[in-house]
Design an enzyme around this catalytic site. Structure first.
Site, PDB file in Angstrom:
ATOM      1  N   ASP A  47      -3.683   9.679   1.400  1.00 16.45           N
ATOM      2  CA  ASP A  47      -4.271  10.030   2.759  1.00 16.45           C
ATOM      3  C   ASP A  47      -5.787   9.884   2.550  1.00 16.45           C
ATOM      4  O   ASP A  47      -6.413  10.497   1.872  1.00 16.45           O
ATOM      5  CB  ASP A  47      -3.969  11.925   2.688  1.00 16.45           C
ATOM      6  CG  ASP A  47      -4.484  12.406   3.884  1.00 16.45           C
ATOM      7  OD1 ASP A  47      -5.255  11.656   4.585  1.00 16.45           O
ATOM      8  OD2 ASP A  47      -4.552  13.355   4.316  1.00 16.45           O
ATOM      9  N   ASN A  74      -7.004   0.542   7.968  1.00 11.63           N
ATOM     10  CA  ASN A  74      -6.546   0.696   9.162  1.00 11.63           C
ATOM     11  C   ASN A  74      -6.032   2.121   9.748  1.00 11.63           C
ATOM     12  O   ASN A  74      -6.072   2.334  10.968  1.00 11.63           O
ATOM     13  CB  ASN A  74      -5.050  -0.037   9.163  1.00 11.63           C
ATOM     14  CG  ASN A  74      -4.106   0.148  10.178  1.00 11.63           C
ATOM     15  OD1 ASN A  74      -4.354  -0.243  11.224  1.00 11.63           O
ATOM     16  ND2 ASN A  74      -3.002   0.895  10.114  1.00 11.63           N
ATOM     17  N   TYR A 140     -13.587   9.838  19.646  1.00  9.86           N
ATOM     18  CA  TYR A 140     -12.824   8.631  19.052  1.00  9.86           C
ATOM     19  C   TYR A 140     -13.888   7.441  18.940  1.00  9.86           C
ATOM     20  O   TYR A 140     -14.033   6.709  17.939  1.00  9.86           O
ATOM     21  CB  TYR A 140     -11.536   8.193  19.832  1.00  9.86           C
ATOM     22  CG  TYR A 140     -10.863   6.909  19.171  1.00  9.86           C
ATOM     23  CD1 TYR A 140     -10.210   7.127  18.405  1.00  9.86           C
ATOM     24  CD2 TYR A 140     -10.949   6.071  20.048  1.00  9.86           C
ATOM     25  CE1 TYR A 140      -9.465   5.829  17.701  1.00  9.86           C
ATOM     26  CE2 TYR A 140     -10.429   4.577  19.618  1.00  9.86           C
ATOM     27  CZ  TYR A 140      -9.645   4.639  18.648  1.00  9.86           C
ATOM     28  OH  TYR A 140      -9.003   3.394  18.085  1.00  9.86           O
ATOM     29  N   LYS A 144     -15.478   5.492  15.503  1.00 16.52           N
ATOM     30  CA  LYS A 144     -15.432   4.173  15.450  1.00 16.52           C
ATOM     31  C   LYS A 144     -16.561   3.448  15.360  1.00 16.52           C
ATOM     32  O   LYS A 144     -16.697   2.293  14.498  1.00 16.52           O
ATOM     33  CB  LYS A 144     -14.210   3.616  16.476  1.00 16.52           C
ATOM     34  CG  LYS A 144     -12.889   3.945  16.092  1.00 16.52           C
ATOM     35  CD  LYS A 144     -12.217   3.560  14.923  1.00 16.52           C
ATOM     36  CE  LYS A 144     -10.978   3.771  14.951  1.00 16.52           C
ATOM     37  NZ  LYS A 144     -10.194   3.271  13.741  1.00 16.52           N
TER      38      LYS A 144
HETATM   39  N1  LIG Z   1      -3.379   0.649  19.415  1.00 14.01           N
HETATM   40  C1  LIG Z   1      -4.566   0.327  19.843  1.00 14.01           C
HETATM   41  O1  LIG Z   1      -4.653   0.005  21.246  1.00 14.01           O
HETATM   42  C2  LIG Z   1      -5.587   0.416  18.965  1.00 14.01           C
HETATM   43  C3  LIG Z   1      -6.993  -0.144  19.659  1.00 14.01           C
HETATM   44  C4  LIG Z   1      -8.123  -0.042  19.066  1.00 14.01           C
HETATM   45  C5  LIG Z   1      -8.073   0.355  17.520  1.00 14.01           C
HETATM   46  N2  LIG Z   1      -7.023   0.604  17.082  1.00 14.01           N
HETATM   47  C6  LIG Z   1      -7.037   1.030  15.641  1.00 14.01           C
HETATM   48  O2  LIG Z   1      -5.940   0.540  14.881  1.00 14.01           O
HETATM   49  C7  LIG Z   1      -5.591   1.103  13.774  1.00 14.01           C
HETATM   50  C8  LIG Z   1      -3.940   1.528  13.953  1.00 14.01           C
HETATM   51  O3  LIG Z   1      -3.721   1.892  14.961  1.00 14.01           O
HETATM   52  P1  LIG Z   1      -2.240   1.974  15.721  1.00 14.01           P
HETATM   53  O4  LIG Z   1      -2.313   1.669  17.151  1.00 14.01           O
HETATM   54  O5  LIG Z   1      -1.252   1.172  14.826  1.00 14.01           O
HETATM   55  O6  LIG Z   1      -1.999   3.609  15.581  1.00 14.01           O
HETATM   56  P2  LIG Z   1      -0.947   4.578  14.966  1.00 14.01           P
HETATM   57  O7  LIG Z   1       0.479   3.796  15.172  1.00 14.01           O
HETATM   58  O8  LIG Z   1      -1.008   5.769  15.429  1.00 14.01           O
HETATM   59  O9  LIG Z   1      -1.052   4.337  13.492  1.00 14.01           O
HETATM   60  C9  LIG Z   1      -2.053   4.839  12.787  1.00 14.01           C
HETATM   61  C10 LIG Z   1      -1.827   5.445  11.211  1.00 14.01           C
HETATM   62  O10 LIG Z   1      -3.155   6.021  10.993  1.00 14.01           O
HETATM   63  C11 LIG Z   1      -2.847   7.175  10.092  1.00 14.01           C
HETATM   64  N3  LIG Z   1      -3.100   8.342  10.683  1.00 14.01           N
HETATM   65  C12 LIG Z   1      -2.948   8.859  11.735  1.00 14.01           C
HETATM   66  N4  LIG Z   1      -3.740  10.257  11.719  1.00 14.01           N
HETATM   67  C13 LIG Z   1      -4.197  10.473  10.576  1.00 14.01           C
HETATM   68  C14 LIG Z   1      -4.656  11.464   9.918  1.00 14.01           C
HETATM   69  N5  LIG Z   1      -4.955  12.905  10.633  1.00 14.01           N
HETATM   70  N6  LIG Z   1      -5.271  11.322   8.778  1.00 14.01           N
HETATM   71  C15 LIG Z   1      -4.768  10.221   8.061  1.00 14.01           C
HETATM   72  N7  LIG Z   1      -4.287   9.099   8.425  1.00 14.01           N
HETATM   73  C16 LIG Z   1      -3.757   9.267   9.769  1.00 14.01           C
HETATM   74  C17 LIG Z   1      -1.204   7.056   9.990  1.00 14.01           C
HETATM   75  O11 LIG Z   1      -0.735   6.599   8.839  1.00 14.01           O
HETATM   76  P3  LIG Z   1       0.302   7.432   8.162  1.00 14.01           P
HETATM   77  O12 LIG Z   1       1.070   8.445   8.942  1.00 14.01           O
HETATM   78  O13 LIG Z   1       1.041   6.093   7.395  1.00 14.01           O
HETATM   79  O14 LIG Z   1      -0.312   8.034   6.948  1.00 14.01           O
HETATM   80  C18 LIG Z   1      -0.753   6.062  11.193  1.00 14.01           C
HETATM   81  O15 LIG Z   1       0.246   5.232  10.759  1.00 14.01           O
HETATM   82  C19 LIG Z   1      -6.465   2.516  13.986  1.00 14.01           C
HETATM   83  O16 LIG Z   1      -7.388   2.738  13.136  1.00 14.01           O
HETATM   84  C20 LIG Z   1      -6.777   2.519  15.315  1.00 14.01           C
HETATM   85  O17 LIG Z   1      -7.866   3.443  15.701  1.00 14.01           O
HETATM   86  C21 LIG Z   1      -5.822   0.678  17.687  1.00 14.01           C
END
Ligand SMILES: NC(=O)c1ccc[n+]([C@@H]2O[C@H](COP(=O)([O-])OP(=O)(O)OC[C@H]3O[C@@H](n4cnc5c(N)ncnc54)[C@H](OP(=O)(O)O)[C@@H]3O)[C@@H](O)[C@H]2O)c1
Length: 221
Positions: A47, A74, A140, A144
Site C-alpha cells: 500500500d 502508478n 486531484y 498530481k
Molecule cells: N484513467 C485516466 O484517464 C487517467 C488520466 C490521468 C492519469 N491517470 C493516472 O493513472 C494511474 C492509473 O489510473 P487508472 O485509470 O488505471 O485507475 P484505477 O483503475 O482506479 O487504478 C488505480 C490504482 O491505484 C490504486 N489505488 C486507488 N486508490 C488507492 C488508495 N486509496 N490507496 C492506495 N492505492 C490506491 C489501486 O491499486 P490497488 O487496488 O491495486 O492497490 C488501483 O488499482 C493513476 O495514477 C491515475 O491518477 C489516469
C-alpha cells in the site's frame, strides 16, 4: 531481462503495464493493496499510502537480494467534487496516495534500485502546468502537480548515473477510475494501449529523457 515494480496493479493501467512487461519477458513485481494474481508476474502486497507497508516490502527485497531496474508509481486516487465540498480527509487522502506515498516509496526504495534505474511517476494532464483544467478536480490535479514537482526535484538531487526520474502526465484513458468519475465520457485511449506505452517508457525512456514531465495525451490540449 529487467526487474520492474509497478504500484496499483490490481486493475486499469497498472495491471496492463504489468501484463505488457511480463509478455516482453521481464521480471515484474505487480503490487497492490490486496493479493492479486497476474499471469507471469510476482504479486506483492504493497500500500503506497502506508509507510509500514513500504518498509515491509523494502525489507523483502533486501532479504531476497533483489534489485530493481524500474519503478512505476502508478497507484492513484481521484476525487471528483466541487472545490467547496472537498473535505480535509479528501485532501489528505489525495496527498497521501498521489504525492507523499510515491515520495516515501522512492525514499525507502532508493537503496534497492540498480545503478541506472528508471523511476516513472504517473501524473495527469490536470497536473501539467497550463493545461486545460476541469471543474471537480482541484484536489486531484493539485496532488498530481506535487508529483510533477517532486519528479523534477528528485532528478536534481538523486538523478544521474544511479537513477533517472521522469513523470508522465496522462490524458483520459478508459479505465474504471475514469468511468467512476465521469460515467458519460468515453476516452480515446484504452488501458491496454497506455499500459503498453508505459511499459516501453519505463524500459527505454531514460535513454532520452531525464527529469522531464511529459504529456501523454491525444485528448487534452
Ligand atoms: N484513467 C485516466 O484517464 C487517467 C488520466 C490521468 C492519469 N491517470 C493516472 O493513472 C494511474 C492509473 O489510473 P487508472 O485509470 O488505471 O485507475 P484505477 O483503475 O482506479 O487504478 C488505480 C490504482 O491505484 C490504486 N489505488 C486507488 N486508490 C488507492 C488508495 N486509496 N490507496 C492506495 N492505492 C490506491 C489501486 O491499486 P490497488 O487496488 O491495486 O492497490 C488501483 O488499482 C493513476 O495514477 C491515475 O491518477 C489516469
Amino acid at each position: 531481462m529487467k526487474t520492474i515494480l509497478v504500484t496499483g496493479s490490481s486493475r486499469g493501467i497498472g495491471r496492463d503495464i504489468c501484463i505488457s512487461l511480463s509478455k516482453k519477458g521481464h521480471q515484474v513485481y505487480a503490487c497492490s493493496r490486496k493479493e492479486i494474481n497476474i499471469p507471469g508476474c510476482i504479486g506483492l502486497v504493497l500500500d503506497p499510502g502506508n509507510l509500514n507497508s513500504i518498509k515491509k516490502v523494502t525489507e523483502y527485497f533486501k532479504e531476497k537480494k533483489v534489485k530493481i531496474d524500474g519503478l512505476v508509481n502508478n497507484a492513484g486516487l481521484l476525487v471528483n467534487k466541487p472545490f467547496l465540498e472537498i473535505s480535509e480527509i479528501d485532501f489528505k487522502n489525495l496527498a497521501q496516495v498521489n504525492w507523499i506515498g510515491p515520495a516515501l516509496l522512492i525514499q525507502k526504495f532508493f537503496p534497492i534500485l540498480n545503478r541506472g534505474a528508471h523511476v516513472v511517476n504517473i501524473s495527469s494532464m490536470g497536473g501539467f502546468q497550463s493545461s486545460e483544467k476541469f471543474p471537480g478536480l482541484a484536489g486531484y490535479s493539485s496532488s498530481k502537480s506535487a508529483l510533477v514537482a517532486l519528479t523534477e526535484c528528485l532528478q536534481v538531487e538523486l538523478g544521474g548515473r544511479e537513477a533517472t526520474f521522469n513523470a508522465l502526465c496522462l490524458g483520459a484513458v478508459q479505465t474504471e477510475m475514469l468511468k467512476e468519475a465521469f460515467p458519460e465520457y468515453s476516452a480515446p485511449t484504452t488501458s491496454s494501449q497506455m499500459g503498453s506505452y508505459i511499459s516501453e517508457f519505463v524500459l527505454f525512456g531514460h535513454k532520452s529523457f531525464a527529469g522531464r514531465v511529459l504529456p501523454v495525451t491525444i485528448s487534452t490540449p
